[in-house]
Design a protein around this motif. Sequence first.
Motif, mmCIF file in Angstrom:
data_model
loop_
_atom_site.group_PDB
_atom_site.id
_atom_site.type_symbol
_atom_site.label_atom_id
_atom_site.label_comp_id
_atom_site.label_asym_id
_atom_site.label_seq_id
_atom_site.Cartn_x
_atom_site.Cartn_y
_atom_site.Cartn_z
ATOM 1 N N TRP A 141 1.741 59.964 84.681
ATOM 2 C CA TRP A 141 2.817 59.367 85.472
ATOM 3 C C TRP A 141 3.994 60.328 85.627
ATOM 4 O O TRP A 141 4.549 60.470 86.708
ATOM 5 C CB TRP A 141 3.308 58.085 84.796
ATOM 6 N N ILE A 142 4.367 60.990 84.527
ATOM 7 C CA ILE A 142 5.506 61.904 84.577
ATOM 8 C C ILE A 142 5.192 63.100 85.460
ATOM 9 O O ILE A 142 6.032 63.556 86.247
ATOM 10 C CB ILE A 142 5.882 62.353 83.150
ATOM 11 N N THR A 190 -1.871 58.689 79.760
ATOM 12 C CA THR A 190 -1.406 57.910 80.905
ATOM 13 C C THR A 190 0.038 58.244 81.243
ATOM 14 O O THR A 190 0.385 58.480 82.409
ATOM 15 C CB THR A 190 -1.526 56.407 80.611
ATOM 16 N N LEU A 191 0.910 58.266 80.226
ATOM 17 C CA LEU A 191 2.320 58.581 80.452
ATOM 18 C C LEU A 191 2.488 59.987 81.009
ATOM 19 O O LEU A 191 3.275 60.214 81.936
ATOM 20 C CB LEU A 191 3.106 58.439 79.147
ATOM 21 N N ASP A 227 5.365 61.969 88.861
ATOM 22 C CA ASP A 227 6.640 61.295 89.121
ATOM 23 C C ASP A 227 6.414 60.008 89.904
ATOM 24 O O ASP A 227 7.157 59.664 90.809
ATOM 25 C CB ASP A 227 7.609 62.205 89.885
ATOM 26 N N GLU A 228 5.351 59.309 89.551
ATOM 27 C CA GLU A 228 5.003 58.086 90.273
ATOM 28 C C GLU A 228 4.039 57.267 89.419
ATOM 29 O O GLU A 228 3.218 57.811 88.687
ATOM 30 C CB GLU A 228 4.347 58.424 91.605
ATOM 31 N N ARG A 229 4.166 55.953 89.529
ATOM 32 C CA ARG A 229 3.222 55.075 88.861
ATOM 33 C C ARG A 229 2.749 54.024 89.841
ATOM 34 O O ARG A 229 3.565 53.373 90.493
ATOM 35 C CB ARG A 229 3.866 54.381 87.658
ATOM 36 N N GLU A 230 1.448 53.869 89.957
ATOM 37 C CA GLU A 230 0.877 52.827 90.795
ATOM 38 C C GLU A 230 0.710 51.561 89.960
ATOM 39 O O GLU A 230 0.047 51.574 88.920
ATOM 40 C CB GLU A 230 -0.484 53.264 91.347
#
Length: 227
Positions: free
Chosen positions: A189-190, A185-186, A193-196
């Motif tokens: 996101w990296i 998951t991390l 460069d975005e996390r919902e």
Amino acid sequence: MTLPSWRDEKLGTMKRAALWLVTVVGEEGTFTKEDVKNAFPGISQADRRVRDLRDYGWRIATHREDARLGQHEQRFVAQGQPVWERGKATKDSSAITDTQRRKILTADGNRCRSCGITPGQVYTDSFETAQIDIARRKVKLPNGTASVQHVAECNRCRVGGRSLEADLGAVLEDVSKLGGLQLQTLTGWIAADEREFSVVERIWSDFRTLPAESRDKVCEALGLPPA
């Protein structure tokens, strides 16, 4: 020690501007380009000479650094080198160039690394639009030393985050402990460069901003005691 007069034309505009800030505006005082123009009539580049003082360690904030300022206001935050003294006009090596600034903004995705907002985007709780600039962030390195690194931040986060210190070693240690789904998951996101954020997370964030009376209403709706 008595300061020279800021009206002494023999000193040159930048030195006079520095003395004007110290003796007339005063630290934490505000001024506008119109004030500079009136103080130095007939000198077309006077406002630029004021900006040049930043290269000598002078801290002069605009509305990009201080959200309390109007669009045309500036604040004299702190004096740098006494440029009117002989041998004291040495440029601050920490000042960044326009080329470096563009490189940092590009590396940071042209968004605030603290809250994620982009230039021109409206803050959710106001009609104010975000402006992105460069901030200096103290970073604690894994070997125990500290490094000051540049980061893109919006005008709001720059005001509230001046004393923040990042701990790179702690982040790397936490990453090393992840495994399986958490690590996947991390990584996603990296890479993006975005996390919902989920619906529940957004509601929780909004709930935390409510005054006590309103929070109690939400608790009542959920059958919970007052928060």
